[in-house]
Design an enzyme around this catalytic site. Structure first.
Site, PDB file in Angstrom:
ATOM      1  N   ASP A   1     -11.574   3.971  35.043  1.00  0.00           N
ATOM      2  CA  ASP A   1     -10.412   4.490  34.297  1.00  0.00           C
ATOM      3  C   ASP A   1     -10.895   4.851  32.892  1.00  0.00           C
ATOM      4  OD1 ASP A   1      -7.984   5.040  33.088  1.00  0.00           O
ATOM      5  OD2 ASP A   1      -6.977   3.256  33.869  1.00  0.00           O
TER       6      ASP A   1
ATOM      7  N   ASP B   1      -6.114  10.744  30.027  1.00  0.00           N
ATOM      8  CA  ASP B   1      -6.275   9.429  30.663  1.00  0.00           C
ATOM      9  C   ASP B   1      -6.375   9.681  32.161  1.00  0.00           C
ATOM     10  OD1 ASP B   1      -6.020   6.746  31.428  1.00  0.00           O
ATOM     11  OD2 ASP B   1      -3.973   6.525  30.654  1.00  0.00           O
TER      12      ASP B   1
ATOM     13  N   HIS C   1       2.863   6.862  32.268  1.00  0.00           N
ATOM     14  CA  HIS C   1       3.413   6.870  30.905  1.00  0.00           C
ATOM     15  C   HIS C   1       3.284   8.250  30.286  1.00  0.00           C
ATOM     16  CE1 HIS C   1      -0.893   6.608  29.703  1.00  0.00           C
ATOM     17  NE2 HIS C   1      -0.976   5.879  30.793  1.00  0.00           N
TER      18      HIS C   1
ATOM     19  N   HIS D   1       0.398   5.078  25.193  1.00  0.00           N
ATOM     20  CA  HIS D   1       1.617   4.767  25.941  1.00  0.00           C
ATOM     21  C   HIS D   1       2.801   5.108  25.054  1.00  0.00           C
ATOM     22  CE1 HIS D   1      -0.039   2.413  29.469  1.00  0.00           C
ATOM     23  NE2 HIS D   1      -1.094   2.783  28.777  1.00  0.00           N
TER      24      HIS D   1
ATOM     25  N   GLU E   1      -0.038   7.357  37.443  1.00  0.00           N
ATOM     26  CA  GLU E   1      -1.097   6.450  37.889  1.00  0.00           C
ATOM     27  C   GLU E   1      -0.616   5.396  38.869  1.00  0.00           C
ATOM     28  OE1 GLU E   1      -2.823   3.785  34.974  1.00  0.00           O
ATOM     29  OE2 GLU E   1      -1.485   4.546  33.427  1.00  0.00           O
TER      30      GLU E   1
ATOM     31  N   GLU F   1      -5.380   8.273  38.876  1.00  0.00           N
ATOM     32  CA  GLU F   1      -4.600   8.695  37.714  1.00  0.00           C
ATOM     33  C   GLU F   1      -5.005  10.094  37.263  1.00  0.00           C
ATOM     34  OE1 GLU F   1      -5.160   6.270  34.200  1.00  0.00           O
ATOM     35  OE2 GLU F   1      -3.280   6.976  33.331  1.00  0.00           O
TER      36      GLU F   1
END
Ligand code: MN
Ligand code: MN
Length: 291
Positions: free
Chosen positions: A87, A98, A160, A168, A193, A276
């Site tokens: 990640d 992300d 998010h 976030h 994700e 994700e």
């Protein structure tokens, strides 16, 4: 009203770099590879491309769902059969991407069902994205894809929204239905994700995973801490990024004042897979920035 981020091209560029860092990491996670070296090579790649890591490379294994990054002293290696979540995040002046994918070390096929579930779930979620869509529509699609594989979504981990320097931001994207009354808006940047498990379907807090974050600027009198805040702002960072001895000691002393992240561990001892992508919400679909 559309509210696209400023300098959209830097968001796209950060995402291209993050996507390539993810693929690099997936290839480096091999039997006998040092976890610390894999994290450092991912992060060095991001820097060599002109971006900064948006958070330390997370290399959580097996029952760990997220938030493990190697400490400076970590000398553990990956072992055949480890289920590893790579990640990674990159940012350009706070424009953050992300992205994550899961791999079984050694190329076995023990966890194809878990990995397939999150691959399908992230695509199912992305397939629902458009301006005005109910977040719950994404959650329903994610949950259904995981259930089709006979597995459970991790219900207390969510995607998010992302804003500049804020990984976030306001909205959560739950991986189970019935948990959000929000809608997505045109121009929002969203990380989707899904996490799937063969365990209980929830994570709890484990040990410290070597990741910290400033909630606020430290007092100006604290010179070493102020230098660190100048580098990392409110984004997550780790002791591996603080080679200076004075700064490392200041960090250790200040640990309790910073936000520190525990490793998230599956409560039923189940193994966990994650996929994700960061996407941009368009009037009639999604632009997948981290493809
Ligand atoms: Mn995320
Ligand atoms: Mn992530």
């Amino acid at each position: 009203m559309a509210k696209y981020p400023e300098s959209l091209e830097s968001w796209r560029e950060a995402a291209r770099i993050a996507g390539r860092a993810r693929e690099l990491g997936l290839g480096l996670v091999t039997p006998g590879a040092l976890r610390r070296e894999v994290a450092e090579r991912i992060e060095s790649f991001i820097r060599s491309e002109g971006a900064e890591p948006a958070f330390p490379a997370n290399l959580s294994r097996n029952v760990e769902a997220a938030h493990y990054t190697p400490s400076p002293e970590d000398d553990a290696v990956f072992e055949v059969g480890d289920l590893v979540k790579v990640d990674v995040g990159a940012h350009l002046n706070g424009a953050i991407a992300d992205t994550a994918m899961t791999v079984e070390v050694g190329g076995g096929r023990q966890y194809q069902n878990l990995i397939g579930a999150v691959r399908e779930a992230v695509e199912a979620g992305i397939g629902r994205v458009r301006a005005g869509v109910a977040v719950n529509d994404l959650s329903l699609a994610i949950e259904a894809a995981i259930h089709r594989r006979g597995l459970k979504p991790v219900t207390n981990l969510t995607g998010h929204t992302i804003e500049r320097y804020l990984l976030h931001a306001g909205k959560s994207i739950p991986n189970a239905s019935g948990m959000s009354a929000e809608r997505l808006e045109e121009g929002e940047v969203v990380a989707i994700e899904p996490f799937a498990t063969n365990g209980f379907g929830e994570i709890g807090n484990g040990e410290f995973g070597n990741i910290v974050r400033f909630r606020l600027a430290p007092p100006v009198a604290e010179a070493a801490l102020s230098r660190l805040f100048g580098r990392f702002r409110t984004l997550p960072f780790t002791a591996r990024w603080v080679p200076d001895e004075v700064e490392r000691k200041a960090l250790t002393r200040a640990l309790r004042k910073l936000q520190s992240y525990p490793v998230f561990v599956e409560r039923g001892g189940g193994f966990v897979a994650q996929a994700e992508h960061t996407v941009l919400v368009l009037p009639d679909g999604a632009e997948v920035l981290t493809r």
